[in-house]
Design a protein around this motif. Sequence first.
Motif, PDB file in Angstrom:
ATOM      1  N   UNK A  30     -10.604 -21.011  26.494  1.00 24.34           N
ATOM      2  CA  UNK A  30     -11.750 -20.385  27.157  1.00 24.34           C
ATOM      3  C   UNK A  30     -12.452 -19.399  26.225  1.00 24.34           C
ATOM      4  N   UNK A  31     -11.751 -18.966  25.187  1.00 27.21           N
ATOM      5  CA  UNK A  31     -12.281 -17.977  24.243  1.00 27.21           C
ATOM      6  C   UNK A  31     -12.567 -18.571  22.856  1.00 27.21           C
ATOM      7  N   UNK A  32     -11.719 -19.473  22.410  1.00 29.50           N
ATOM      8  CA  UNK A  32     -11.814 -20.013  21.045  1.00 29.50           C
ATOM      9  C   UNK A  32     -12.842 -21.130  20.975  1.00 29.50           C
ATOM     10  N   UNK A  33     -13.489 -21.252  19.811  1.00 29.46           N
ATOM     11  CA  UNK A  33     -14.473 -22.312  19.605  1.00 29.46           C
ATOM     12  C   UNK A  33     -13.857 -23.547  18.967  1.00 29.46           C
ATOM     13  N   UNK A  34     -12.644 -23.418  18.435  1.00 30.94           N
ATOM     14  CA  UNK A  34     -11.926 -24.568  17.897  1.00 30.94           C
ATOM     15  C   UNK A  34     -10.449 -24.219  17.785  1.00 30.94           C
ATOM     16  N   UNK A  48      -8.123 -17.604  13.253  1.00 31.38           N
ATOM     17  CA  UNK A  48      -7.161 -16.529  13.487  1.00 31.38           C
ATOM     18  C   UNK A  48      -5.767 -17.162  13.539  1.00 31.38           C
ATOM     19  N   UNK A  49      -4.865 -16.739  12.651  1.00 30.75           N
ATOM     20  CA  UNK A  49      -3.530 -17.351  12.632  1.00 30.75           C
ATOM     21  C   UNK A  49      -2.553 -16.698  13.612  1.00 30.75           C
ATOM     22  N   UNK A  50      -1.500 -17.421  13.921  1.00 31.57           N
ATOM     23  CA  UNK A  50      -0.333 -16.917  14.654  1.00 31.57           C
ATOM     24  C   UNK A  50      -0.652 -16.238  15.978  1.00 31.57           C
ATOM     25  N   UNK A  51      -1.586 -16.804  16.713  1.00 32.05           N
ATOM     26  CA  UNK A  51      -1.920 -16.273  18.028  1.00 32.05           C
ATOM     27  C   UNK A  51      -0.894 -16.778  19.037  1.00 32.05           C
ATOM     28  N   UNK A  55     -17.355  -7.781  14.860  1.00 29.24           N
ATOM     29  CA  UNK A  55     -17.770  -6.439  14.455  1.00 29.24           C
ATOM     30  C   UNK A  55     -17.980  -6.361  12.939  1.00 29.24           C
ATOM     31  N   UNK A  56     -17.028  -6.886  12.187  1.00 26.30           N
ATOM     32  CA  UNK A  56     -17.147  -6.873  10.724  1.00 26.30           C
ATOM     33  C   UNK A  56     -18.327  -7.755  10.294  1.00 26.30           C
ATOM     34  N   UNK A  57     -18.484  -8.908  10.925  1.00 24.37           N
ATOM     35  CA  UNK A  57     -19.606  -9.790  10.583  1.00 24.37           C
ATOM     36  C   UNK A  57     -20.937  -9.083  10.815  1.00 24.37           C
ATOM     37  N   UNK A  58     -21.058  -8.375  11.936  1.00 22.19           N
ATOM     38  CA  UNK A  58     -22.304  -7.641  12.222  1.00 22.19           C
ATOM     39  C   UNK A  58     -22.597  -6.601  11.148  1.00 22.19           C
ATOM     40  N   UNK A  59     -21.569  -5.900  10.685  1.00 25.68           N
ATOM     41  CA  UNK A  59     -21.755  -4.901   9.619  1.00 25.68           C
ATOM     42  C   UNK A  59     -22.257  -5.575   8.339  1.00 25.68           C
ATOM     43  N   UNK A 113      -8.576 -12.591  21.599  1.00 26.04           N
ATOM     44  CA  UNK A 113      -9.755 -11.831  22.020  1.00 26.04           C
ATOM     45  C   UNK A 113      -9.922 -10.581  21.144  1.00 26.04           C
ATOM     46  N   UNK A 114      -8.818  -9.884  20.901  1.00 23.83           N
ATOM     47  CA  UNK A 114      -8.838  -8.668  20.083  1.00 23.83           C
ATOM     48  C   UNK A 114      -9.304  -8.979  18.657  1.00 23.83           C
ATOM     49  N   UNK A 115      -8.739 -10.017  18.052  1.00 23.83           N
ATOM     50  CA  UNK A 115      -9.093 -10.352  16.675  1.00 23.83           C
ATOM     51  C   UNK A 115     -10.512 -10.913  16.574  1.00 23.83           C
TER      52      UNK A 115
END
Length: 191
Positions: free
Chosen positions: A71-75, A18-21, A36-40, A28-30
């Motif tokens: 705390x939220x991001x994996x990398x 996710x860029x420009x956070x 959600x899109x991945x699940x679809x 968290x929002x993105x």
Amino acid sequence: AALNAIKAGVDAKADIMVPLVGKVEEFRDQAALIRSVAEKVFEERSERCEFKIGTMIEIPRAALTSYKIAQEAEFFSFGSNDLTQMTFGYSRDDVGSFVPSYMKKGILTDDPFVTIDTEGVGQLIQMTVENGRSVNPDLKIGVCGEHGGDPRSVRFFANDAGLSYVSCSPFRVPIARLAAAQAETEKAVEE
């Protein structure tokens, strides 16, 4: 794309960045939207794959609040060109008109878009790594941009900042690999 690659026999592991956070709430929002899109897509294709969601650190505010984002991001991946631009307040489009003069006058020792400014931008990078890993010790952190192919910058990223990887344009990969090997050798000799 990852599902297609896996189907073709490639051991693909998608990292979605996710860029420009600037705030953890943005991330968290993105991240929720991405999941959600991945699940679809997984439902439509009746197949799944693992993926990680991380962020670019290219805004000074993200560096300053990295302990929250980690705390939220994996990398994390530093967008070193944008972080340099936003930290100095220089436009990359205009630096050619004044950086040579600044270097001649001793205001700058190097073009900060070629070699990382270890004093300012580098301090933000080191602080981000320390703060991010203080809450997420296994956080993979790297850099992408032209600094990833500059030998002095690579040495800083590897030995001083503790980054996990560098990424750069293809023509700079041989230089980056050599610089990373030299940095690793220097580190081993010091220990």
